[in-house]
Design a protein around this motif. Structure first.
Motif, PDB file in Angstrom:
ATOM      1  N   ALA A 188      -9.956   4.570  -4.532  1.00  0.00           N
ATOM      2  CA  ALA A 188      -8.716   3.862  -4.210  1.00  0.00           C
ATOM      3  C   ALA A 188      -8.115   4.389  -2.923  1.00  0.00           C
ATOM      4  O   ALA A 188      -7.626   3.624  -2.085  1.00  0.00           O
ATOM      5  CB  ALA A 188      -7.726   4.008  -5.363  1.00  0.00           C
ATOM      6  N   ALA A 189      -8.152   5.705  -2.737  1.00  0.00           N
ATOM      7  CA  ALA A 189      -7.600   6.302  -1.517  1.00  0.00           C
ATOM      8  C   ALA A 189      -8.423   5.906  -0.299  1.00  0.00           C
ATOM      9  O   ALA A 189      -7.869   5.609   0.765  1.00  0.00           O
ATOM     10  CB  ALA A 189      -7.555   7.819  -1.658  1.00  0.00           C
ATOM     11  N   ARG A 190      -9.738   5.882  -0.439  1.00  0.00           N
ATOM     12  CA  ARG A 190     -10.594   5.506   0.697  1.00  0.00           C
ATOM     13  C   ARG A 190     -10.357   4.061   1.102  1.00  0.00           C
ATOM     14  O   ARG A 190     -10.367   3.723   2.293  1.00  0.00           O
ATOM     15  CB  ARG A 190     -12.066   5.751   0.361  1.00  0.00           C
ATOM     16  CG  ARG A 190     -12.471   7.217   0.388  1.00  0.00           C
ATOM     17  CD  ARG A 190     -13.975   7.377   0.446  1.00  0.00           C
ATOM     18  NE  ARG A 190     -14.613   6.955  -0.800  1.00  0.00           N
ATOM     19  CZ  ARG A 190     -14.830   7.750  -1.843  1.00  0.00           C
ATOM     20  NH1 ARG A 190     -14.432   9.018  -1.801  1.00  0.00           N
ATOM     21  NH2 ARG A 190     -15.424   7.301  -2.925  1.00  0.00           N
ATOM     22  N   LEU A 191     -10.152   3.203   0.125  1.00  0.00           N
ATOM     23  CA  LEU A 191      -9.883   1.791   0.438  1.00  0.00           C
ATOM     24  C   LEU A 191      -8.583   1.641   1.211  1.00  0.00           C
ATOM     25  O   LEU A 191      -8.403   0.683   1.967  1.00  0.00           O
ATOM     26  CB  LEU A 191      -9.843   0.972  -0.851  1.00  0.00           C
ATOM     27  CG  LEU A 191     -11.176   0.785  -1.571  1.00  0.00           C
ATOM     28  CD1 LEU A 191     -10.976   0.081  -2.901  1.00  0.00           C
ATOM     29  CD2 LEU A 191     -12.165   0.003  -0.700  1.00  0.00           C
ATOM     30  N   ASP A 192      -7.672   2.595   1.023  1.00  0.00           N
ATOM     31  CA  ASP A 192      -6.413   2.588   1.773  1.00  0.00           C
ATOM     32  C   ASP A 192      -6.507   3.383   3.070  1.00  0.00           C
ATOM     33  O   ASP A 192      -5.500   3.594   3.755  1.00  0.00           O
ATOM     34  CB  ASP A 192      -5.275   3.147   0.915  1.00  0.00           C
ATOM     35  CG  ASP A 192      -4.746   2.112  -0.067  1.00  0.00           C
ATOM     36  OD1 ASP A 192      -4.994   0.914   0.154  1.00  0.00           O
ATOM     37  OD2 ASP A 192      -4.075   2.502  -1.043  1.00  0.00           O
ATOM     38  N   GLY A 193      -7.717   3.847   3.394  1.00  0.00           N
ATOM     39  CA  GLY A 193      -7.931   4.533   4.667  1.00  0.00           C
ATOM     40  C   GLY A 193      -7.740   6.025   4.642  1.00  0.00           C
ATOM     41  O   GLY A 193      -7.755   6.681   5.692  1.00  0.00           O
ATOM     42  N   ASP A 194      -7.570   6.617   3.465  1.00  0.00           N
ATOM     43  CA  ASP A 194      -7.357   8.057   3.356  1.00  0.00           C
ATOM     44  C   ASP A 194      -8.667   8.733   2.960  1.00  0.00           C
ATOM     45  O   ASP A 194      -9.130   8.617   1.838  1.00  0.00           O
ATOM     46  CB  ASP A 194      -6.278   8.351   2.312  1.00  0.00           C
ATOM     47  CG  ASP A 194      -5.908   9.828   2.248  1.00  0.00           C
ATOM     48  OD1 ASP A 194      -6.590  10.636   2.923  1.00  0.00           O
ATOM     49  OD2 ASP A 194      -4.954  10.169   1.545  1.00  0.00           O
ATOM     50  N   ARG A 195      -9.270   9.459   3.906  1.00  0.00           N
ATOM     51  CA  ARG A 195     -10.542  10.138   3.648  1.00  0.00           C
ATOM     52  C   ARG A 195     -10.413  11.659   3.758  1.00  0.00           C
ATOM     53  O   ARG A 195     -11.403  12.373   3.899  1.00  0.00           O
ATOM     54  CB  ARG A 195     -11.614   9.643   4.632  1.00  0.00           C
ATOM     55  CG  ARG A 195     -11.908   8.159   4.493  1.00  0.00           C
ATOM     56  CD  ARG A 195     -12.892   7.674   5.543  1.00  0.00           C
ATOM     57  NE  ARG A 195     -13.140   6.246   5.400  1.00  0.00           N
ATOM     58  CZ  ARG A 195     -14.069   5.713   4.620  1.00  0.00           C
ATOM     59  NH1 ARG A 195     -14.858   6.516   3.915  1.00  0.00           N
ATOM     60  NH2 ARG A 195     -14.236   4.421   4.525  1.00  0.00           N
ATOM     61  N   ARG A 202       0.812  -1.213   0.000  1.00  0.00           N
ATOM     62  CA  ARG A 202       0.000   0.000   0.000  1.00  0.00           C
ATOM     63  C   ARG A 202       0.846   1.263   0.000  1.00  0.00           C
ATOM     64  O   ARG A 202       0.502   2.254  -0.644  1.00  0.00           O
ATOM     65  CB  ARG A 202      -0.924  -0.002   1.222  1.00  0.00           C
ATOM     66  CG  ARG A 202      -2.069  -0.999   1.135  1.00  0.00           C
ATOM     67  CD  ARG A 202      -2.868  -1.013   2.413  1.00  0.00           C
ATOM     68  NE  ARG A 202      -4.054  -1.847   2.295  1.00  0.00           N
ATOM     69  CZ  ARG A 202      -4.837  -2.172   3.317  1.00  0.00           C
ATOM     70  NH1 ARG A 202      -4.542  -1.736   4.535  1.00  0.00           N
ATOM     71  NH2 ARG A 202      -5.906  -2.933   3.129  1.00  0.00           N
ATOM     72  N   SER A 203       1.960   1.228   0.726  1.00  0.00           N
ATOM     73  CA  SER A 203       2.743   2.448   0.912  1.00  0.00           C
ATOM     74  C   SER A 203       3.850   2.630  -0.117  1.00  0.00           C
ATOM     75  O   SER A 203       4.180   3.772  -0.472  1.00  0.00           O
ATOM     76  CB  SER A 203       3.358   2.463   2.317  1.00  0.00           C
ATOM     77  OG  SER A 203       4.275   1.381   2.479  1.00  0.00           O
ATOM     78  N   ASP A 204       4.407   1.548  -0.620  1.00  0.00           N
ATOM     79  CA  ASP A 204       5.628   1.645  -1.428  1.00  0.00           C
ATOM     80  C   ASP A 204       5.476   1.211  -2.879  1.00  0.00           C
ATOM     81  O   ASP A 204       6.364   1.476  -3.693  1.00  0.00           O
ATOM     82  CB  ASP A 204       6.745   0.792  -0.797  1.00  0.00           C
ATOM     83  CG  ASP A 204       7.247   1.371   0.514  1.00  0.00           C
ATOM     84  OD1 ASP A 204       6.635   2.342   0.995  1.00  0.00           O
ATOM     85  OD2 ASP A 204       8.236   0.859   1.053  1.00  0.00           O
ATOM     86  N   ILE A 205       4.370   0.516  -3.209  1.00  0.00           N
ATOM     87  CA  ILE A 205       4.247  -0.097  -4.531  1.00  0.00           C
ATOM     88  C   ILE A 205       2.952   0.342  -5.200  1.00  0.00           C
ATOM     89  O   ILE A 205       1.885   0.331  -4.589  1.00  0.00           O
ATOM     90  CB  ILE A 205       4.280  -1.636  -4.443  1.00  0.00           C
ATOM     91  CG1 ILE A 205       5.535  -2.109  -3.704  1.00  0.00           C
ATOM     92  CG2 ILE A 205       4.219  -2.260  -5.836  1.00  0.00           C
ATOM     93  CD1 ILE A 205       5.557  -3.596  -3.435  1.00  0.00           C
ATOM     94  N   MET A 264      -1.592   7.125  -6.518  1.00  0.00           N
ATOM     95  CA  MET A 264      -2.291   7.835  -5.444  1.00  0.00           C
ATOM     96  C   MET A 264      -1.553   7.750  -4.108  1.00  0.00           C
ATOM     97  O   MET A 264      -1.562   8.684  -3.314  1.00  0.00           O
ATOM     98  CB  MET A 264      -3.711   7.300  -5.286  1.00  0.00           C
ATOM     99  CG  MET A 264      -4.723   7.937  -6.215  1.00  0.00           C
ATOM    100  SD  MET A 264      -4.942   9.717  -5.970  1.00  0.00           S
ATOM    101  CE  MET A 264      -5.800   9.766  -4.393  1.00  0.00           C
ATOM    102  N   GLY A 265      -0.910   6.633  -3.840  1.00  0.00           N
ATOM    103  CA  GLY A 265      -0.198   6.473  -2.578  1.00  0.00           C
ATOM    104  C   GLY A 265       1.238   6.953  -2.612  1.00  0.00           C
ATOM    105  O   GLY A 265       1.995   6.719  -1.669  1.00  0.00           O
TER     106      GLY A 265
END
Length: 228
Positions: A109-116, A84-87, A159-160
């Protein structure tokens, strides 16, 4: 610094009473800012190499490092966090949701990674402008061309803010002109964002003679010389 280091990696699977080798003692270094294409016939190990690089598959032997850190034996949850963070992953088909606009694809995609956070929307807009989709960010996939849909997939993968970008056959569904444009975009993003970009492709015609290319055959790696 290297975004990715693969050192003497072997991947084998049980096949009856024997073993089938997908990769054999493969070593590969990918620096930040480096664009590398991997080619080879079907069944040569390209998909396995991407799976190892993306921490989706633990090799039978050898070492995998991200940013100089040995991640070969990391636990499953740690590997998930690193993905999630590096790839960033760009797939052969972008698999966009038909009901969402290009902008909403990135927001999801950002929300699925916890970024709201509200900053997510601004970041998504910046990325869509960066990949040439600023004028169509509010359109749904059905209103986009194949090349535009692939650009949404590339923006979503960024995005990440990853350091390693893994790309699987990004031009397979595109005509030559759009395919060349996608490879040019990936190459430019690699330089501008200081990414390590690994692209699996069968289409050498979309590459530049200056691109670094390696070839997998029967799980073994060799340098490929372009002649076009």
């Amino acid at each position: 610094m290297h975004a990715l280091e693969i050192d003497q990696v072997t991947v084998r699977f049980r096949d009856g009473e024997g073993w089938t080798y997908a990769l054999r003692d493969v070593s590969l270094n990918l620096a930040l800012g480096e664009f590398l294409a991997v080619t080879g016939p079907s069944g040569s190990g390209k998909s396995t190499l991407l799976a190892v690089a993306g921490l989706l598959l633990t090799p039978t032997a050898g070492t995998v490092r991200l940013g100089g850190q040995d991640v070969t034996g990391d636990k499953a949850n740690t590997r998930t966090d690193l993905r999630r963070s590096d790839i960033g992953f760009v797939f052969q088909q972008p698999h966009l949701l038909g009901s969402l606009t290009a902008l909403e694809q990135l927001q999801m995609a950002a929300r699925l990674d916890g970024d709201r956070s509200k900053a997510t929307t601004e970041h998504a807009k910046e990325l869509l402008n960066e990949v040439g989709l600023g004028s169509v960010m509010h359109k749904r996939p059905s209103a986009l061309s194949g090349g535009q849909r692939q650009r949404v997939g590339i923006a979503r993968a960024l995005m990440g803010d990853p350091k390693l970008l893994l790309v699987d056959e990004p031009t397979s569904a595109l005509d030559h002109e759009r395919g060349v444009a996608i490879i040019d975009l990936l190459r430019n993003l690699t330089t501008e964002r200081s990414l390590g970009t690994l692209v699996v492709t069968h289409d050498l015609g979309t590459l530049s003679p200056d691109d670094e290319v390696v070839r997998l055959v029967d799980g073994k790696l060799a340098v490929e010389q372009l002649t076009h």
